[in-house]
Design an enzyme around this catalytic site. Structure first.
Site, short mmCIF file in Angstrom:
data_model
loop_
_atom_site.label_atom_id
_atom_site.label_comp_id
_atom_site.label_asym_id
_atom_site.label_seq_id
_atom_site.Cartn_x
_atom_site.Cartn_y
_atom_site.Cartn_z
N ARG A 252 32.34 44.82 38.32
CA ARG A 252 32.38 44.23 36.98
C ARG A 252 30.94 44.09 36.50
O ARG A 252 30.12 43.50 37.19
CB ARG A 252 33.18 42.92 36.97
CG ARG A 252 32.44 41.69 37.39
CD ARG A 252 33.20 40.41 37.01
NE ARG A 252 33.18 39.41 38.08
CZ ARG A 252 32.17 38.62 38.34
NH1 ARG A 252 31.05 38.70 37.64
NH2 ARG A 252 32.25 37.74 39.32
N HIS A 256 32.12 36.76 35.43
CA HIS A 256 33.52 36.56 35.82
C HIS A 256 34.33 36.22 34.58
O HIS A 256 35.36 36.82 34.31
CB HIS A 256 33.60 35.44 36.86
CG HIS A 256 35.00 35.01 37.16
ND1 HIS A 256 35.87 35.79 37.88
CD2 HIS A 256 35.69 33.91 36.81
CE1 HIS A 256 37.03 35.18 37.97
NE2 HIS A 256 36.95 34.04 37.32
N TYR A 265 24.38 33.97 40.70
CA TYR A 265 24.93 34.22 42.04
C TYR A 265 24.89 35.68 42.48
O TYR A 265 25.19 35.97 43.63
CB TYR A 265 26.37 33.68 42.14
CG TYR A 265 27.33 34.21 41.09
CD1 TYR A 265 27.68 33.43 39.98
CD2 TYR A 265 27.89 35.48 41.18
CE1 TYR A 265 28.54 33.91 39.01
CE2 TYR A 265 28.76 35.96 40.22
CZ TYR A 265 29.09 35.17 39.13
OH TYR A 265 29.95 35.65 38.17
C1 LIG Z 1 45.56 30.02 43.38
C2 LIG Z 1 44.24 30.03 42.68
N1 LIG Z 1 43.12 29.60 43.33
C3 LIG Z 1 41.93 29.62 42.72
C4 LIG Z 1 41.82 30.04 41.42
C5 LIG Z 1 40.47 30.03 40.72
N2 LIG Z 1 40.03 31.42 40.51
C6 LIG Z 1 40.13 32.03 39.32
S1 LIG Z 1 39.58 33.61 39.36
C7 LIG Z 1 39.17 33.48 40.99
C8 LIG Z 1 38.54 34.65 41.71
C9 LIG Z 1 39.43 35.81 41.92
O1 LIG Z 1 38.69 36.90 42.37
P1 LIG Z 1 39.31 38.32 42.56
O2 LIG Z 1 40.68 38.22 43.16
O3 LIG Z 1 38.31 39.16 43.27
O4 LIG Z 1 39.53 38.85 41.04
P2 LIG Z 1 38.42 39.14 39.92
O5 LIG Z 1 38.26 37.85 39.15
O6 LIG Z 1 37.17 39.58 40.59
O7 LIG Z 1 39.03 40.19 39.06
C10 LIG Z 1 39.47 32.21 41.49
C11 LIG Z 1 39.20 31.78 42.85
C12 LIG Z 1 43.00 30.44 40.75
N3 LIG Z 1 42.98 30.89 39.49
N4 LIG Z 1 44.19 30.45 41.40
#
Ligand SMILES: Cc1ncc(C[n+]2csc(CCOP(=O)(O)OP(=O)(O)O)c2C)c(N)n1
Ligand SMILES: [Mg+2]
Length: 351
Positions: A252, A256, A265
């Site tokens: 990306r 985020h 970070y």
């Molecule tokens: C069950 C849950 N835990 C924590 C979060 C907070 N959260 C939102 S996005 C994220 C990171 C997800 O990363 P990834 O799966 O790599 O997807 P990306 O955002 O990189 O597309 C987190 C931990 C959430 N939305 N749902």
């Protein structure tokens, strides 16, 4: 384990074909369709970021850099298939036929943003990480039981593999041999957590071994690599040969979400050497004689117009109603939430 899952590529960073055998699968129609969708969703994404900065939509998670993965996967699906996206997969949703005005409305907090267009099996973006893997497994299992040829795709990130739902989804799909595609976009980060802190495994594809699920690792910034591997997975699923796990390695480019600052970070030099997937595709088009100035100019104009019209339509809706947040989850609002709702409404009224 990395050796067992070499990253498949069809074109290199300079847009040269590295898998010459695939050349005969590539024609003008495929190239122009892919370019159109990648350009369209890139422009949508830029517009959404700009609208957020102007306070015209809420927090927004950009997908810039992931266009080849999203378009390459969505274009390989059939009309009647099911798509289970995350909050970062609007590119895939739009490519599969989601309505653009409604996509903007979603990020403006309006209920209309969750309504799929008629005849399109697109679920609302899953924000709770990894929950959609179970939904996709369930939907595709239902299709199998009904005896149809329809399949489901679940999009998810690298971080999602640490959730129980990821393992439950894969296990269930494996046991029941459901026609499910687990499409991972490994963009190296889960918010601020890098891949190496998320897992000790070197690839995500290898996680399929434990579940006897055929798995493949592709260069997610190479449209053709994604598209051709997706087609194989789709065919297998339709023919009753069960699920596939695809790891599309990507990046990306931005934050985020619009609420964070990746320079806090991510080391600055990281990602510098990654060639933008659309630039790479344009190079391929020029190298192989597919580039056509008029076609590109027309598309650019058409997309611009479409997006302006969608923004205008989105802004013609009244502002989102705060009460909606409380009113559509429970049939009867629990006391605690009823109190929160009262308190919030009083706050808004300035009491
Ligand atoms: C069950 C849950 N835990 C924590 C979060 C907070 N959260 C939102 S996005 C994220 C990171 C997800 O990363 P990834 O799966 O790599 O997807 P990306 O955002 O990189 O597309 C987190 C931990 C959430 N939305 N749902
Ligand atoms: Mg990620």
């Amino acid at each position: 384990m990395v050796e067992s899952f070499p990253m498949k590529k069809v074109i290199d960073d300079q847009g040269n074909l590295v898998m010459a055998s695939e050349r005969e699968l590539i024609d003008q129609d495929l190239v122009q369709t892919a370019y159109y969708h990648m350009y369209r969703i890139r422009t949508f994404d830029k517009k959404a970021k700009s609208l957020q900065r102007q306070g015209r939509i809420g927090t927004y998670p950009p997908f810039e850099g992931q266009e080849a993965a999203q378009v390459g996967s969505a274009l390989a699906l059939g009309e009647e298939d099911w798509l289970f996206p995350t909050y970062r997969d609007h590119g895939a949703m739009l490519t599969f036929g989601a309505n653009m005005t409604r996509t903007f409305l979603y990020w403006n907090g309006r209920l209309e943003g969750c309504v799929p267009p008629d005849g399109k099996r697109i679920f609302p973006a899953a924000v709770p990480i990894a929950t959609q893997l179970l939904h996709a497994t369930g939907a595709s299992w239902a299709e199998k039981r009904k005896g149809t040829k329809n399949i489901a795709i679940a999009y998810f990130g690298d971080g999602a593999t640490s959730e129980g739902d990821f393992h439950e989804g894969l296990n269930f799909a494996s046991v029941f041999q459901t026609p499910t595609i687990f499409f991972n976009q490994n963009n190296g980060y889960a918010i601020s957590v890098p891949f190496e802190r998320q897992m000790n495994s070197k690839t995500i594809a290898q996680k399929g071994i434990a579940y006897e699920i055929p798995s493949v690792r592709v260069d997610g910034n190479d449209f053709f690599a994604v598209y051709f591997e997706m087609q194989k997975a789709v065919n297998r699923a339709r023919n009753g040969e069960g699920p596939t796990l695809i790891e599309a390695v990507t990046w990306r480019t931005g934050a985020h979400t619009t609420a964070d600052d990746p320079t806090k970070y991510r080391p600055k030099e990281l990602g510098q050497d990654i060639v933008d997937p659309i630039v790479r595709f344009e190079r391929f088009m020029k190298n192989e004689g597919f580039w056509d100035e008029d076609f590109a100019a027309n598309i650019h104009q058409e997309v611009e117009k479409e997006i302006e019209a969608a923004v205008k339509e989105m802004e013609s809706y009244p502002k989102a109603n705060v009460e909606d947040i409380f009113d559509h989850v429970f049939a009867e609002l629990p006391n605690q939430l009823a109190n929160q709702k009262d308190t919030y409404l009083q706050l808004l009224r300035g009491k």
